[in-house]
Design a protein around this motif. Structure first.
Motif, PDB file in Angstrom:
ATOM      1  N   ALA A  85     -31.669   8.855  -6.822  1.00 21.50           N
ATOM      2  CA  ALA A  85     -32.392   8.443  -8.020  1.00 21.50           C
ATOM      3  C   ALA A  85     -32.234   9.530  -9.084  1.00 21.50           C
ATOM      4  O   ALA A  85     -31.980  10.699  -8.764  1.00 21.50           O
ATOM      5  N   GLU A  86     -32.365   9.125 -10.339  1.00 21.28           N
ATOM      6  CA  GLU A  86     -32.246  10.050 -11.460  1.00 21.28           C
ATOM      7  C   GLU A  86     -33.391   9.789 -12.429  1.00 21.28           C
ATOM      8  O   GLU A  86     -33.729   8.632 -12.704  1.00 21.28           O
ATOM      9  N   PHE A  87     -33.979  10.868 -12.953  1.00 19.32           N
ATOM     10  CA  PHE A  87     -35.168  10.771 -13.778  1.00 19.32           C
ATOM     11  C   PHE A  87     -34.960  11.552 -15.075  1.00 19.32           C
ATOM     12  O   PHE A  87     -34.545  12.711 -15.031  1.00 19.32           O
ATOM     13  N   PRO A  88     -35.289  10.947 -16.215  1.00 20.75           N
ATOM     14  CA  PRO A  88     -35.152  11.682 -17.483  1.00 20.75           C
ATOM     15  C   PRO A  88     -36.024  12.925 -17.490  1.00 20.75           C
ATOM     16  O   PRO A  88     -37.140  12.928 -16.965  1.00 20.75           O
ATOM     17  N   HIS A  89     -35.481  13.968 -18.076  1.00 17.03           N
ATOM     18  CA  HIS A  89     -36.208  15.229 -18.163  1.00 17.03           C
ATOM     19  C   HIS A  89     -35.723  15.948 -19.419  1.00 17.03           C
ATOM     20  O   HIS A  89     -34.751  15.511 -20.059  1.00 17.03           O
ATOM     21  N   GLY A  90     -36.373  16.998 -19.791  1.00 14.08           N
ATOM     22  CA  GLY A  90     -35.962  17.780 -20.949  1.00 14.08           C
ATOM     23  C   GLY A  90     -36.689  19.100 -20.966  1.00 14.08           C
ATOM     24  O   GLY A  90     -37.710  19.284 -20.301  1.00 14.08           O
ATOM     25  N   GLN A  91     -36.149  20.030 -21.744  1.00 13.76           N
ATOM     26  CA  GLN A  91     -36.757  21.357 -21.847  1.00 13.76           C
ATOM     27  C   GLN A  91     -36.683  21.796 -23.297  1.00 13.76           C
ATOM     28  O   GLN A  91     -35.622  21.755 -23.915  1.00 13.76           O
ATOM     29  N   ARG A  92     -37.841  22.206 -23.849  1.00 18.44           N
ATOM     30  CA  ARG A  92     -37.862  22.738 -25.207  1.00 18.44           C
ATOM     31  C   ARG A  92     -37.193  24.100 -25.214  1.00 18.44           C
ATOM     32  O   ARG A  92     -37.497  24.970 -24.396  1.00 18.44           O
ATOM     33  N   ARG A  93     -36.254  24.263 -26.135  1.00 18.36           N
ATOM     34  CA  ARG A  93     -35.441  25.454 -26.188  1.00 18.36           C
ATOM     35  C   ARG A  93     -35.268  25.907 -27.630  1.00 18.36           C
ATOM     36  O   ARG A  93     -35.454  25.140 -28.584  1.00 18.36           O
ATOM     37  N   THR A  94     -34.898  27.161 -27.799  1.00 21.71           N
ATOM     38  CA  THR A  94     -34.238  27.650 -29.000  1.00 21.71           C
ATOM     39  C   THR A  94     -32.833  28.062 -28.576  1.00 21.71           C
ATOM     40  O   THR A  94     -32.532  28.125 -27.379  1.00 21.71           O
ATOM     41  N   ALA A  95     -31.992  28.372 -29.552  1.00 23.49           N
ATOM     42  CA  ALA A  95     -30.647  28.825 -29.190  1.00 23.49           C
ATOM     43  C   ALA A  95     -30.721  30.064 -28.296  1.00 23.49           C
ATOM     44  O   ALA A  95     -30.014  30.162 -27.286  1.00 23.49           O
ATOM     45  N   ASP A  96     -31.603  31.001 -28.653  1.00 17.16           N
ATOM     46  CA  ASP A  96     -31.702  32.225 -27.860  1.00 17.16           C
ATOM     47  C   ASP A  96     -32.200  31.948 -26.441  1.00 17.16           C
ATOM     48  O   ASP A  96     -31.686  32.505 -25.465  1.00 17.16           O
ATOM     49  N   SER A  97     -33.209  31.082 -26.312  1.00 16.87           N
ATOM     50  CA  SER A  97     -33.748  30.837 -24.974  1.00 16.87           C
ATOM     51  C   SER A  97     -32.793  30.009 -24.130  1.00 16.87           C
ATOM     52  O   SER A  97     -32.752  30.167 -22.906  1.00 16.87           O
ATOM     53  N   LEU A  98     -31.991  29.146 -24.755  1.00 19.05           N
ATOM     54  CA  LEU A  98     -30.993  28.400 -23.995  1.00 19.05           C
ATOM     55  C   LEU A  98     -29.900  29.343 -23.481  1.00 19.05           C
ATOM     56  O   LEU A  98     -29.480  29.247 -22.320  1.00 19.05           O
ATOM     57  N   VAL A  99     -29.467  30.272 -24.318  1.00 17.47           N
ATOM     58  CA  VAL A  99     -28.492  31.265 -23.854  1.00 17.47           C
ATOM     59  C   VAL A  99     -29.085  32.076 -22.707  1.00 17.47           C
ATOM     60  O   VAL A  99     -28.423  32.326 -21.686  1.00 17.47           O
ATOM     61  N   ALA A 100     -30.358  32.453 -22.831  1.00 16.05           N
ATOM     62  CA  ALA A 100     -31.003  33.217 -21.763  1.00 16.05           C
ATOM     63  C   ALA A 100     -31.045  32.426 -20.465  1.00 16.05           C
ATOM     64  O   ALA A 100     -30.851  32.980 -19.378  1.00 16.05           O
ATOM     65  N   ALA A 101     -31.301  31.121 -20.567  1.00 16.76           N
ATOM     66  CA  ALA A 101     -31.308  30.285 -19.365  1.00 16.76           C
ATOM     67  C   ALA A 101     -29.917  30.213 -18.744  1.00 16.76           C
ATOM     68  O   ALA A 101     -29.762  30.296 -17.515  1.00 16.76           O
ATOM     69  N   LEU A 102     -28.895  30.070 -19.562  1.00 12.62           N
ATOM     70  CA  LEU A 102     -27.532  29.962 -19.040  1.00 12.62           C
ATOM     71  C   LEU A 102     -27.069  31.261 -18.380  1.00 12.62           C
ATOM     72  O   LEU A 102     -26.258  31.232 -17.456  1.00 12.62           O
ATOM     73  N   THR A 103     -27.611  32.402 -18.817  1.00 10.22           N
ATOM     74  CA  THR A 103     -27.209  33.665 -18.192  1.00 10.22           C
ATOM     75  C   THR A 103     -27.735  33.793 -16.766  1.00 10.22           C
ATOM     76  O   THR A 103     -27.276  34.673 -16.028  1.00 10.22           O
ATOM     77  N   THR A 104     -28.668  32.920 -16.347  1.00  5.71           N
ATOM     78  CA  THR A 104     -29.166  32.969 -14.967  1.00  5.71           C
ATOM     79  C   THR A 104     -28.357  32.083 -14.033  1.00  5.71           C
ATOM     80  O   THR A 104     -28.686  31.993 -12.841  1.00  5.71           O
ATOM     81  N   ARG A 105     -27.308  31.447 -14.511  1.00  8.73           N
ATOM     82  CA  ARG A 105     -26.467  30.628 -13.647  1.00  8.73           C
ATOM     83  C   ARG A 105     -25.516  31.518 -12.844  1.00  8.73           C
ATOM     84  O   ARG A 105     -25.030  32.539 -13.335  1.00  8.73           O
ATOM     85  N   ALA A 106     -25.262  31.096 -11.621  1.00  5.96           N
ATOM     86  CA  ALA A 106     -24.463  31.922 -10.718  1.00  5.96           C
ATOM     87  C   ALA A 106     -23.095  32.246 -11.305  1.00  5.96           C
ATOM     88  O   ALA A 106     -22.605  33.377 -11.171  1.00  5.96           O
ATOM     89  N   GLY A 107     -22.473  31.267 -11.954  1.00  6.52           N
ATOM     90  CA  GLY A 107     -21.147  31.501 -12.503  1.00  6.52           C
ATOM     91  C   GLY A 107     -21.118  32.597 -13.540  1.00  6.52           C
ATOM     92  O   GLY A 107     -20.113  33.314 -13.687  1.00  6.52           O
ATOM     93  N   VAL A 108     -22.210  32.753 -14.302  1.00  5.04           N
ATOM     94  CA  VAL A 108     -22.314  33.828 -15.286  1.00  5.04           C
ATOM     95  C   VAL A 108     -22.645  35.146 -14.603  1.00  5.04           C
ATOM     96  O   VAL A 108     -22.096  36.203 -14.935  1.00  5.04           O
ATOM     97  N   LEU A 109     -23.543  35.103 -13.628  1.00  6.11           N
ATOM     98  CA  LEU A 109     -23.982  36.328 -12.961  1.00  6.11           C
ATOM     99  C   LEU A 109     -22.842  37.055 -12.256  1.00  6.11           C
ATOM    100  O   LEU A 109     -22.865  38.288 -12.141  1.00  6.11           O
ATOM    101  N   VAL A 110     -21.858  36.317 -11.765  1.00  7.23           N
ATOM    102  CA  VAL A 110     -20.754  36.967 -11.037  1.00  7.23           C
ATOM    103  C   VAL A 110     -19.542  37.252 -11.923  1.00  7.23           C
ATOM    104  O   VAL A 110     -18.557  37.818 -11.442  1.00  7.23           O
ATOM    105  N   MET A 111     -19.614  36.906 -13.212  1.00  8.18           N
ATOM    106  CA  MET A 111     -18.477  37.147 -14.109  1.00  8.18           C
ATOM    107  C   MET A 111     -18.270  38.636 -14.359  1.00  8.18           C
ATOM    108  O   MET A 111     -19.230  39.394 -14.493  1.00  8.18           O
ATOM    109  N   PRO A 112     -17.024  39.086 -14.490  1.00 11.12           N
ATOM    110  CA  PRO A 112     -16.776  40.424 -15.031  1.00 11.12           C
ATOM    111  C   PRO A 112     -17.364  40.521 -16.440  1.00 11.12           C
ATOM    112  O   PRO A 112     -17.366  39.534 -17.190  1.00 11.12           O
ATOM    113  N   GLU A 113     -17.847  41.684 -16.805  1.00 13.88           N
ATOM    114  CA  GLU A 113     -18.586  41.837 -18.060  1.00 13.88           C
ATOM    115  C   GLU A 113     -17.803  41.381 -19.295  1.00 13.88           C
ATOM    116  O   GLU A 113     -18.359  40.696 -20.156  1.00 13.88           O
TER     117      GLU A 113
END
Length: 259
Positions: free
Chosen positions: A188-216
């Motif tokens: 099943a799939e359910f609509p969802h959403g998150q209030r963001r700003t550009a800065d907070s969305l970037v901050a959220a994306l930096t917690t993804r595993a693919g970003v965390l293991v990237m070379p600087e």
């Protein structure tokens, strides 16, 4: 993903535990209620609980919750935000609970990290007869034009196939296949959403595993690319916006696996 690489990604989150707790989204309450609807009782194990994003929703629904998380930094964040929850170190492969002690096992954005050959029997062991296993994932809704543009700008290391609805359906198709006691899941799939700003969305994306293991250098270039996209898209360039998402779920109802 190769086994060693999968482990490197799965174990990367602790260094970003505080940011994860602040910026990752919660789960659509309707999805959580759906996941647990067939459970025979109120005892729920949040497995791979992270910083307690799903735990908080389970507590708000009045359930008897135990949280298990392998990463010490993530577990410390969970204990700070949910001090009344039983929170224990452990993993899906070694669950620190007795047999038949919970009515449901849920995993938020975590089931794909488990070694199912080992975790499947462990989950079956701790579930009471008629118990439920449910996996929930938050994915971005790339059916929305600007979200699809964000995914292209970010690249697959940041927003991978499993992070979109179509990719999630394909990536989760084989979970627990061939494991005793687990048949084909309901979806099943359910609509969802998150209030963001550009800065907070970037901050959220930096917690993804693919970003965390990237070379600087690669990480810095990726984040510059994301910021440039967000600054140029009319939907995200000025102030707050809603990131369109879905909470996607798989649900198995387990029979008396103990024979």
């Amino acid at each position: 993903m190769e086994q060693n690489e999968r482990h490197r990604h799965a174990s990367s989150f602790g260094v970003a535990a505080a940011a994860y707790a602040e910026h990752r989204p919660d789960y659509a309450a309707a999805a959580v209620r759906w996941a647990l609807a067939p459970a025979p009782g109120r005892r729920v194990l949040d497995l791979g609980a992270g910083t307690g994003k799903l735990t908080a929703t389970l507590v708000a629904l009045g359930l008897d919750v135990t949280a298990v998380e392998p990463d010490p930094a993530m577990l410390a964040q969970l204990r700070r935000t949910q001090p009344d929850v039983r929170a224990r170190p452990g993993s899906a492969e070694t669950i620190p609970l007795p047999a038949a002690s919970v009515d449901a096992v849920v995993a938020g954005n975590a089931l794909h990290w488990f070694d199912m050959a080992v975790a499947g029997p462990e989950i079956a062991r701790v579930l009471a007869p008629g118990g439920v296993l449910a996996g929930l994932w938050n994915v971005v809704d790339d059916r929305v034009g600007w979200v699809a543009g964000l995914a292209r700008a970010a690249g697959s290391a940041v927003i991978g196939p499993r992070d979109t609805p179509t990719g999630w359906r394909a990536e989760t198709a084989g979970l627990l296949r061939g494991t005793d006691g687990f048949g084909e899941p309901e979806r099943a799939e359910f609509p969802h959403g998150q209030r963001r700003t550009a800065d907070s969305l970037v901050a959220a994306l930096t917690t993804r595993a693919g970003v965390l293991v990237m070379p600087e250098p690669e990480r810095a270039d990726t984040l510059r690319r994301i910021r440039a996209f967000l600054a140029g898209a009319p939907e995200t360039a000025d102030g707050e916006f809603t990131l369109p998402m879905l909470t996607c779920g798989l649900r198995w109802v387990i029979g008396d696996h103990r024979g």
